[in-house]
Write a protein that holds these residues in place. Sequence first.
Motif, mmCIF file in Angstrom:
data_model
loop_
_atom_site.group_PDB
_atom_site.id
_atom_site.type_symbol
_atom_site.label_atom_id
_atom_site.label_comp_id
_atom_site.label_asym_id
_atom_site.label_seq_id
_atom_site.Cartn_x
_atom_site.Cartn_y
_atom_site.Cartn_z
ATOM 1 N N TYR B 203 20.521 45.220 44.750
ATOM 2 C CA TYR B 203 21.782 44.997 44.031
ATOM 3 C C TYR B 203 22.744 46.149 44.197
ATOM 4 O O TYR B 203 23.959 45.981 44.006
ATOM 5 N N THR B 206 24.504 45.161 47.207
ATOM 6 C CA THR B 206 25.444 44.090 46.852
ATOM 7 C C THR B 206 26.726 44.673 46.265
ATOM 8 O O THR B 206 27.826 44.258 46.635
ATOM 9 N N ALA B 209 28.713 46.097 48.899
ATOM 10 C CA ALA B 209 29.236 45.046 49.774
ATOM 11 C C ALA B 209 30.402 44.312 49.133
ATOM 12 O O ALA B 209 31.196 43.702 49.824
ATOM 13 N N LYS B 210 30.494 44.334 47.808
ATOM 14 C CA LYS B 210 31.657 43.660 47.236
ATOM 15 C C LYS B 210 32.808 44.636 46.989
ATOM 16 O O LYS B 210 33.782 44.288 46.356
ATOM 17 N N GLY B 211 32.663 45.848 47.517
ATOM 18 C CA GLY B 211 33.796 46.767 47.509
ATOM 19 C C GLY B 211 33.886 47.661 46.293
ATOM 20 O O GLY B 211 34.931 48.226 46.021
ATOM 21 N N VAL B 212 32.812 47.785 45.537
ATOM 22 C CA VAL B 212 32.836 48.704 44.402
ATOM 23 C C VAL B 212 32.800 50.134 44.952
ATOM 24 O O VAL B 212 31.929 50.455 45.749
ATOM 25 N N HIS B 221 26.482 50.634 38.042
ATOM 26 C CA HIS B 221 25.386 49.813 38.544
ATOM 27 C C HIS B 221 24.051 50.558 38.556
ATOM 28 O O HIS B 221 23.024 50.013 38.175
ATOM 29 N N ASN B 225 20.531 51.056 35.104
ATOM 30 C CA ASN B 225 19.185 50.651 35.496
ATOM 31 C C ASN B 225 18.216 51.831 35.489
ATOM 32 O O ASN B 225 17.053 51.686 35.117
ATOM 33 N N PRO B 300 18.116 43.459 29.589
ATOM 34 C CA PRO B 300 18.113 42.080 29.080
ATOM 35 C C PRO B 300 16.791 41.360 29.368
ATOM 36 O O PRO B 300 16.439 40.430 28.656
ATOM 37 N N GLY C 105 34.178 42.878 50.473
ATOM 38 C CA GLY C 105 34.411 42.014 49.319
ATOM 39 C C GLY C 105 35.828 41.479 49.281
ATOM 40 O O GLY C 105 36.084 40.456 48.656
ATOM 41 N N LEU C 119 21.347 40.615 42.640
ATOM 42 C CA LEU C 119 22.240 40.701 41.492
ATOM 43 C C LEU C 119 21.718 41.766 40.541
ATOM 44 O O LEU C 119 20.506 41.917 40.370
ATOM 45 N N ASN C 120 22.640 42.472 39.914
ATOM 46 C CA ASN C 120 22.235 43.558 39.026
ATOM 47 C C ASN C 120 21.611 42.990 37.747
ATOM 48 O O ASN C 120 22.255 42.232 37.030
ATOM 49 N N HIS C 123 23.463 43.439 34.097
ATOM 50 C CA HIS C 123 24.824 42.978 33.792
ATOM 51 C C HIS C 123 24.884 41.460 33.749
ATOM 52 O O HIS C 123 24.166 40.789 34.478
ATOM 53 N N TRP C 127 30.334 39.149 34.246
ATOM 54 C CA TRP C 127 30.821 40.516 34.458
ATOM 55 C C TRP C 127 30.786 40.861 35.945
ATOM 56 O O TRP C 127 31.708 41.474 36.485
ATOM 57 N N GLN C 128 29.700 40.458 36.612
ATOM 58 C CA GLN C 128 29.540 40.834 38.019
ATOM 59 C C GLN C 128 30.584 40.157 38.897
ATOM 60 O O GLN C 128 31.045 40.722 39.884
ATOM 61 N N VAL C 129 30.946 38.928 38.521
ATOM 62 C CA VAL C 129 32.002 38.245 39.278
ATOM 63 C C VAL C 129 33.370 38.838 38.923
ATOM 64 O O VAL C 129 34.206 39.070 39.796
ATOM 65 N N GLU C 131 34.048 41.755 38.082
ATOM 66 C CA GLU C 131 34.206 43.069 38.712
ATOM 67 C C GLU C 131 34.882 42.918 40.079
ATOM 68 O O GLU C 131 35.805 43.659 40.423
ATOM 69 N N ALA C 132 34.401 41.924 40.832
ATOM 70 C CA ALA C 132 35.012 41.686 42.141
ATOM 71 C C ALA C 132 36.457 41.231 41.992
ATOM 72 O O ALA C 132 37.328 41.625 42.776
ATOM 73 N N LEU C 135 38.585 44.246 41.253
ATOM 74 C CA LEU C 135 38.738 45.151 42.390
ATOM 75 C C LEU C 135 39.684 44.591 43.439
ATOM 76 O O LEU C 135 40.483 45.321 44.010
ATOM 77 N N HIS C 136 39.578 43.283 43.711
ATOM 78 C CA HIS C 136 40.298 42.761 44.863
ATOM 79 C C HIS C 136 41.511 41.922 44.505
ATOM 80 O O HIS C 136 42.384 41.712 45.324
ATOM 81 N N TYR C 167 22.175 36.313 32.230
ATOM 82 C CA TYR C 167 21.714 37.378 33.124
ATOM 83 C C TYR C 167 20.960 36.761 34.299
ATOM 84 O O TYR C 167 20.451 35.642 34.192
ATOM 85 N N MET C 180 26.093 34.425 43.700
ATOM 86 C CA MET C 180 26.430 35.339 44.802
ATOM 87 C C MET C 180 27.618 34.783 45.592
ATOM 88 O O MET C 180 28.509 35.528 46.002
ATOM 89 N N MET C 183 30.755 35.195 43.720
ATOM 90 C CA MET C 183 31.161 36.598 43.767
ATOM 91 C C MET C 183 31.829 36.903 45.110
ATOM 92 O O MET C 183 32.809 37.639 45.182
#
Lengths: 325, 308, 343, 313
Positions: B203, B206, B209-212, B221, B225, B300, C105, C119-120, C123, C127-129, C131-132, C135-136, C167, C180, C183
């Motif tokens: 992750y 990931t 890869a999504k640009g964070v 992230h 964890n 979680p 991304g 996937l994290n 989170h 939230w994970q979607v 975030e993208a 950002l973009h 989650y 995914m 996202m």
Amino acid sequence: MTKLLELDGVSRTYSSRSGLFGAPIPVRAVDGVSLSVAPGRTLGIVGESGCGKSTTGRLALGLERPDAGSVRFAGAPMPAPGTAAWRRQRARMQLVFQDPLGALDRRLPIARQIAEPLVVHGIGNRAEREARVAALLADVGLPAELGRRHPHELSGGQRQRAVLARALATNPSLLVCDEPISALDVSIQAQVVNMLADLQAERGIALIFISHDLKVVRQVSHEVAVMYLGRVVEQGDPDEIFAEPAHPYSRALVSAVPSVGPRRIERIVLKGDPPNPADRPSGCAFHPRCPLATAQCRAESPALRPLVDGRLVACHLAATRRLVA
Amino acid sequence: MFRYLSFRLLRAVLTILLVVTFAFVVLRLSGDPALTILSPDAPPAAIAAFRHEWGLDQPIWVQYLDYFAAILHGNLGQSLRDGRPALQVVAERIPATLVLTLPALTMKVLLGIPAGIYAALHRNSMADRAVMAGAVAGFTVPSFVLGLVLVLVFAVQLGWLPSGGQDSWQATILPVVTLGLGGAGILARFTRSAMLEVLGQPYIRTASAKGVPWRAVVTSHALPNAAIPTVTVMGFMVGSLIAGAVVVESVFSWPGVGRLLVVAVANRDLAVVQVILLLVAATMVTANLAVDLVYGMLDPRMRAAGAR
Amino acid sequence: MPDMSASERAAGERVAGESRPDRPLVEIRDLRVSFEGVPALRGIDFAVSPGEAVGLVGESGCGKSITWLAALGLLGPTARVSGSVRLQGEELLGAPPARLDAVRGGRIAMIFQDPATALNPVHRLGWQVEEALRLHRGLEGAAARAEALRLFERVGIPDAARRLASYPHEMSGGQNQRVMIAMALAGAPDLLIADEPTTALDATIQAQILDLLREIQAEAGMAMVLISHDLGVVADLCTRVGVMYAGRLVEMAPAAELFAEPQHPYTCGLLGALPDMSGPRRRLVAIPGSVPEPGRLPAGCAFAPRCGFATAACAAGVPELEAVGEDHHAACARLPLPDAAAA
Amino acid sequence: MSATQIDGATQIDSAGQIDGAGINGAGIEGAVVVAARQRRRGMPVAVICALVWLAAMLAVALAADSLRPYSITAIDLRARLQPPVGFGGSLRHLLGTDELGRDVLSRLIESVRVSVLIAFGATAIAATFGTTMGFIAAHFRGLVEQAVLVLIDFQASMPFLIVALAVLAFFGNSLPLLVALMGLYGWERYARIARGLAIAANAQGYAAAVRQIGARPLRIYLGHVLPNIASTLIVSATLSFPEIVLLESGLSFLGLGVQPPMTSLGNMVGFGREYITRAPWILLAPSVTIVLTTLCVSLLGDWLRDRLDPTLS
């Protein structure tokens, strides 16, 4: 033809609980499955994860005891796991695992591992065992000098050959292969499939071939059983089932096979995920995903019944649909 | 979450039960209390009377239940030394120990965690190596050696700080630093490996890869964890707040619980030892429960494990 | 192209109809990757045009995933990467981190094999979607929430509004892969890299995901690279396919042509080793031997030791990709093969 | 703790029908790096130094009687508190003498022997006991396993020094008791490792394979599982060995471990503390020995872990 192995209405329920004090949830991994295999024949079992195909394999081998139903091997009931009789019987039936590297002891040379069943069952003296190991290595197409190597020094395909050699050491009459090729590279899978066919032809072994790969199951099986959520939903000749599946689930499964060549069955994409075995739908377990489900399907669980062509199908609509088709 | 917590609570009670049973078994195994207390050549009648008075002639399980009942009533026996209730003797010493262990805990966390994170993010750099060397030293140098070396340098040679006693706040510096340095090393090492483990997870890839941006990958992230395993170690450190300074208190002649324990063991003052044992178990169990609560907040998956 | 679904055909026609643009979307030149001195990728030339679906197939360790991880700078510090990766002319290798973050991304999105671990876990999916989206697309708060919901619905997640607060561990593998994909779509990318997107999934779920990818690719008009070890999966979705072996591209052709008339002996072997789903059963033609280890490649053509057509010349030099037909390239010194169809 | 909850729920089709999840994708990079690593076999200088020091310690422990220049109780009141060579001392006492004029070097040699023997004995006991418990849990599962897990939990959640002190308070002090007590230190780690790995091997691995061949449990656990997990256990032992040394020296420092006239490293530091201002060498010599030894074992353990078992954290 006399059957070598017969499963008669076997069920296996696990109780899954969360932690020491969680409430136990009964999970029916296998639910009233009847199957049989004759010497020299191959029974293919297909289905998705959680459908109970691996558990069925373990029940067939007597590695687990069914909660209901019976397993008979060569006409006699299966002894209880862990007993002396059970251990003796291991010589006549063997299991081939998915992951050959995991199934081999990485600290022992290959030859010693192939000899181990002979040692365990007290077969032959040292010299005889050595000769037998050499013969087995040759049978599975491994050069003799590979016997001195350790598992990690072999390629994936060679390892699965070594696992097969070990399984064949005691001349078993039944071999259960649980996803024997899914951990192998595409170009190696064909080698192992061909070898299994050759070994069966030479030795008349009965095979139970468990896989999610329909193409390979079709290639090796004489009979095939499609499982869904612990039950057999369709059973019969592989060519017929894969050419014209009668059960809507088999139909979807067959249509979902990604194929390079032309597609014979129009693609059916099922909705939803395979349900959790712990939370089994009422009636026909497949009805929530079935495009044809009726009120009867929701209420009543269909029995496995023969169609005209001899195959067995557990679907309320199969008979009528066949007529239409 | 409720199921999860009640399950953990049950485990906590079980642990306490085990400790009490352990104390009881050890007490009974260690010899006949009548002979120990009255001396072996006391008259047989006196011994019999003593046994009857203390219930030692009862079946063993009755004795066990009595023992339990006494503990539940807070009756934990008298200290051999001055005959005062053992609980009181121990309780008096707790503040002195906390004066050392609380600042030391702060030091461990403030020093160890950032160092561990930094080392993980700059793996194989000079800074990483320095942190790791410090961490290894932190747990290979025993606290009594570290303490004595600090005394030798700062008290004996330089004369900057007192070598013992508790008359001034300066006197706490050396013991706190001794405790803190060792713990910080352990925490740094643990944080680093937790962080490296997390950074290798799919992750993280990931997220990149999504640009964070990398900084955000780390903070939003990776850190949440990596915090999960680190909490366990911190829980253990919090759990040893009361008795975590046995050796260091002895080195600096600090009148805390740890020093009391050592003296009680040397004098075989069983009641006091027992109280300390139970106290430590209770703190540990409480700390572990707190860890479980924090787990539930951080992870979680834990909540689900209990809810299922 | 005898066997295509309607949407496939539409996608094919669109690419053909738009007349292949002069400039590719992404162009990879002589990309090489090595880990601690061991080469994993030994010079890849590859281009993706806007809107087209390209497949990359090969066995484990052939470098098909590493190609794209390297292109996006996602390999760890142990990797040495050289060559050139251009996104509409802009060099990505060695680009500043901020620039790469905008591309990743935003222009090029990527989805991975095992959605459960990709996937994290701590989170929420929403939230994970979001975030993208932040950002973009610069979306925040309610706008981001609404867009995330739309994306969840778009990728077919049932009960999407509630699932935003779930989650990853509460979802099945198939649903996680849909997340995914949502996202990946969040940044409205020009290119989607799908790295074995269905390998960890069951057959019926695999079909769902492939259908979804096909639909979305056609609808969004984005290019897609599908990385898979399964020839069937690639045949289903892609108009052009590249075959990789031991860190090199050995054949590249339009999908239908590649499967009907493979040129490279390795491609022929892969196809021969696959059982059929219909027709009479035949004995499989297995490729002998096994895939060479990255550190111990044979001299010359890496496939030569397993190749039925190999001659002494094959060990002498590494063959380059050469045109063997219109838009069809293969890297084999023995082309055209003496009796290619038979193999 | 959470492990119990997880494996309770995942019994169905543990065969893991995930289609070749390991073949493709992220594993590749790792595999290539491992392949690269395997080609470079070499030992860092630090590890070689550590090995040399440890070998020397072992030699000292074994040959203490012939190495020792003086008896450890030989009192020479005329030569009290003599500094070591180089700090004004004489060659007669290389590391000086203590408050009773006893030779520090001789006492150090004897201390090394005692401390090393206790640490070795304790490590062996802990490893044997823990591994056995782990195998028992893995073999019987169910209630037996839960009981072992509760014990593991208990052991891991109580500070061992406190428990050890309590036992010493109740039972008094003797060398066998001390070794047995130290032998309880860290057994739960071996038990965890043995249980986890044995369950994995039983689920779908070499142990399951050998079991279905028809082998008896003893053959499976001693002939196959134990050799396979030995490297992990050894790494774990090298990581807990220095902790045992520290624990023993801590107890002895407090005067509650090894009792006079016997001597151990911690014991020497404890008694030397009185003379920290006048004769720091009495305490520094054993301190340096402790630190160097624990440091070397830790270095060796870390290196072994990286080499043999990167999965162990």
